[in-house]
Design a protein around this motif. Structure first.
Motif, mmCIF file in Angstrom:
data_model
loop_
_atom_site.group_PDB
_atom_site.id
_atom_site.type_symbol
_atom_site.label_atom_id
_atom_site.label_comp_id
_atom_site.label_asym_id
_atom_site.label_seq_id
_atom_site.Cartn_x
_atom_site.Cartn_y
_atom_site.Cartn_z
ATOM 1 N N SER A 241 -62.780 7.936 44.371
ATOM 2 C CA SER A 241 -62.821 8.420 42.989
ATOM 3 C C SER A 241 -61.808 9.538 42.782
ATOM 4 O O SER A 241 -61.100 9.589 41.773
ATOM 5 N N ALA A 242 -61.748 10.454 43.759
ATOM 6 C CA ALA A 242 -60.803 11.570 43.651
ATOM 7 C C ALA A 242 -59.370 11.037 43.608
ATOM 8 O O ALA A 242 -58.549 11.468 42.790
ATOM 9 N N SER A 243 -59.097 10.078 44.482
ATOM 10 C CA SER A 243 -57.747 9.541 44.572
ATOM 11 C C SER A 243 -57.367 8.767 43.297
ATOM 12 O O SER A 243 -56.250 8.908 42.786
ATOM 13 N N GLU A 244 -58.309 7.990 42.779
ATOM 14 C CA GLU A 244 -58.007 7.237 41.561
ATOM 15 C C GLU A 244 -57.862 8.169 40.360
ATOM 16 O O GLU A 244 -57.050 7.939 39.465
ATOM 17 N N MET A 245 -58.662 9.243 40.352
ATOM 18 C CA MET A 245 -58.541 10.212 39.268
ATOM 19 C C MET A 245 -57.160 10.868 39.317
ATOM 20 O O MET A 245 -56.543 11.132 38.277
ATOM 21 N N ASN B 183 -62.218 24.192 34.377
ATOM 22 C CA ASN B 183 -63.383 24.582 35.170
ATOM 23 C C ASN B 183 -64.625 24.696 34.295
ATOM 24 O O ASN B 183 -65.721 24.352 34.722
ATOM 25 N N SER B 184 -64.453 25.192 33.081
ATOM 26 C CA SER B 184 -65.583 25.323 32.161
ATOM 27 C C SER B 184 -66.156 23.963 31.829
ATOM 28 O O SER B 184 -67.373 23.771 31.813
ATOM 29 N N LEU B 255 -67.337 11.000 34.930
ATOM 30 C CA LEU B 255 -67.456 10.112 36.097
ATOM 31 C C LEU B 255 -67.367 10.919 37.395
ATOM 32 O O LEU B 255 -68.165 10.733 38.313
ATOM 33 N N LEU B 256 -66.394 11.836 37.450
ATOM 34 C CA LEU B 256 -66.284 12.678 38.643
ATOM 35 C C LEU B 256 -67.573 13.464 38.872
ATOM 36 O O LEU B 256 -68.051 13.589 40.001
ATOM 37 N N GLY B 257 -68.128 13.987 37.784
ATOM 38 C CA GLY B 257 -69.370 14.753 37.886
ATOM 39 C C GLY B 257 -70.492 13.909 38.464
ATOM 40 O O GLY B 257 -71.251 14.358 39.333
ATOM 41 N N LEU B 258 -70.565 12.694 37.982
ATOM 42 C CA LEU B 258 -71.590 11.759 38.449
ATOM 43 C C LEU B 258 -71.448 11.502 39.945
ATOM 44 O O LEU B 258 -72.416 11.301 40.662
ATOM 45 N N ARG B 259 -70.215 11.512 40.416
ATOM 46 C CA ARG B 259 -69.938 11.208 41.817
ATOM 47 C C ARG B 259 -69.792 12.464 42.684
ATOM 48 O O ARG B 259 -69.387 12.373 43.843
ATOM 49 N N ASP B 260 -70.076 13.633 42.077
ATOM 50 C CA ASP B 260 -69.927 14.905 42.801
ATOM 51 C C ASP B 260 -68.523 15.120 43.348
ATOM 52 O O ASP B 260 -68.348 15.642 44.457
ATOM 53 N N LYS B 262 -65.041 17.115 42.809
ATOM 54 C CA LYS B 262 -64.516 18.290 42.121
ATOM 55 C C LYS B 262 -63.085 18.049 41.648
ATOM 56 O O LYS B 262 -62.289 17.447 42.364
ATOM 57 N N MET B 263 -62.767 18.562 40.467
ATOM 58 C CA MET B 263 -61.392 18.490 39.979
ATOM 59 C C MET B 263 -60.445 19.163 40.968
ATOM 60 O O MET B 263 -59.301 18.746 41.129
ATOM 61 N N GLU B 264 -60.918 20.194 41.630
ATOM 62 C CA GLU B 264 -60.073 20.878 42.613
ATOM 63 C C GLU B 264 -59.600 19.902 43.689
ATOM 64 O O GLU B 264 -58.455 19.976 44.144
ATOM 65 N N ASP B 265 -60.487 18.982 44.089
ATOM 66 C CA ASP B 265 -60.102 17.993 45.099
ATOM 67 C C ASP B 265 -59.028 17.052 44.554
ATOM 68 O O ASP B 265 -58.097 16.670 45.268
#
Lengths: 289, 289
Positions: A241-245, B183-184, B255-260, B262-265
């Motif tokens: 998911s991170a990579s696709e994002m 981040n917010s 979607l990222l939130g659902l999958r835990d 982080k945007m940082e990743d």
């Protein structure tokens, strides 16, 4: 003109100094600030004036800061959307109080022994949306939106010189500033776009190919969005998911680059949307699924 | 462990202190740093040692800083990916030199009159990828990646107190920190996710609905990506691209939130990809259109 209402996510932008706004926080009985005739007034829930009460609260907060032997704290100005550190100065009690009530980043000049509001000569004010205190209370962040370049050199931020550029004899100019990852990516895409007119030998970079081929670009954006969804639908590993994002973000940003749209503008839109009433996502909803 | 190679976008992460890397910059003949046995060495193009030359360059850079009457500059540590300001301290000449050569944010403690490397007791080092100097050369940014929470309270950053929370008698705890827009938004989505188990009256927020309905979420992500593309294909107004990108970003982040995730990743992935060789986008290319 930005408002100076400071409720975490509840940041409200008003379009003119005289335009009052009533925020959710206000409606919910929490204290808020309203901009009126270009200065901020305290407003209360029940429409009677609690100025005195709030002013004493401001004093209490100011009392809690750890002023150094010269009566100063370090004050850092940061772009609330991009995270870019714009400048750093010092603030005395009056400077912080002025920033709280005036909504514009204000500092104390140690060389001139005087209060100064960034932008008072250049008109490039920094409209402060929130002030963060560190755990020691001797350092603060003015988090806001700049009206224009912050640096007197015309650069977006004062921090445009890289130590490691200097060590490599690279020129650091006023047009360059050191960037966070998203800004770096945006800057790289812009650079590739600027090079489009220059003939290249060898295999073109992927960004160049995307910039030159809108059909390819759009097909990639749709494809990457689909792949991001499939990581959820097919319960793939989190790292997928991170990579696709990352792919979605990169390809979308190439489109933004092509259209001269800044990520900062996108982030500002998101900030405004999430500043809306309690049901903050409503405005993100254009069609109901 | 992060490397301390500092070439703008050319930031390379090595997985162990003993793992050497040879960067593009190195290959292209620009000076670079290599981490070897947990310390940095200078390396040159032609495989002969230019230590002395580089050390004198470091001295020249240090000479160019405007040290205050106590021999210090303000040193701000910032997360290179998220832009979060982690902490602020002061640095003397030795602290900056140590950061340049050691790759870990190092400060001078005014109270203890001693050099200290953030993390020397907590192990939460800040791995510095670049150092930015401001136009006056009396303020610097250590831009890097923290190994863990920076604040001694366990908070991600030291700046977790909002002046305006204080004015509203809101509790500011160590678990909260003041945020940039991305981040917010992430934090709001995480909050909505945390509330999923709590029954709600009234109309659910859009984020809640998306979190509860993966099919709806995925259909929205695909739809918004399509709409973003159409702003280019149909040459719509620039503001439409910004707005659609905001939609893409928001829905993807749900979607990222659902999958835990982080945007940082995600940002770190992008940074690493764009650190690759000159053809920096190659690794973004999984399929060729």
């Amino acid at each position: 003109m930005a408002s100076s209402q400071f409720h975490g996510l509840q940041l409200v932008r008003v379009s003119s100094p005289s335009q009052l706004f009533v925020s959710t926080a206000f409606q919910h009985g929490r204290v808020t600030f309203q901009r009126k005739s270009n200065h901020l007034v305290y407003a209360s829930t029940n429409n009677f004036n609690r100025d005195h009460h709030l002013q004493s609260k401001v004093e209490t907060v100011l009392d809690s800061l750890k002023w150094d032997d010269k009566g100063l704290v370090v004050a850092i100005a940061q772009n609330i959307d991009t995270g870019a550190i714009l400048m750093q100065g010092f603030a005395n009690r009056e400077a912080v109080a002025t920033t709280i009530t005036g909504g514009k980043a204000t500092f104390y000049s140690r060389s001139r022994s005087t209060l100064w509001t960034k932008g008072e000569t250049s008109n490039n004010f920094i409209n402060v949306h929130d002030i963060a205190l560190d755990c020691d209370r001797d350092s603060i962040i003015y988090r806001g939106k700049p009206d224009g370049p912050t640096c007197h050199t015309g650069a977006e931020t004062c921090y445009y010189t890289s130590v490691f550029d200097l060590l490599e004899d690279q020129q650091s100019g006023g047009d360059k500033f050191l960037l966070t990852t998203l800004n770096s990516l945006e800057s790289t895409i812009a650079k590739r776009k600027g090079e489009l007119g220059v003939p290249q030998t060898g295999k073109p970079s992927w960004t160049r190919r995307l910039l030159l081929d809108e059909k390819l670009l759009c097909s990639k954006i749709r494809e990457e969005a689909d792949e991001l969804c499939r990581t959820l639908e097919e319960n793939e590993d989190k790292s997928r998911s991170a990579s696709e994002m990352a792919d979605v973000l990169y390809h979308s940003m190439v489109l933004l680059g092509l259209r001269d749209v800044k990520m900062e503008d996108v982030l500002e839109i998101l900030r405004h949307r999430f500043s809306q009433s309690g049901v903050e996502e409503k405005s993100s909803r254009k069609t109901q699924g």
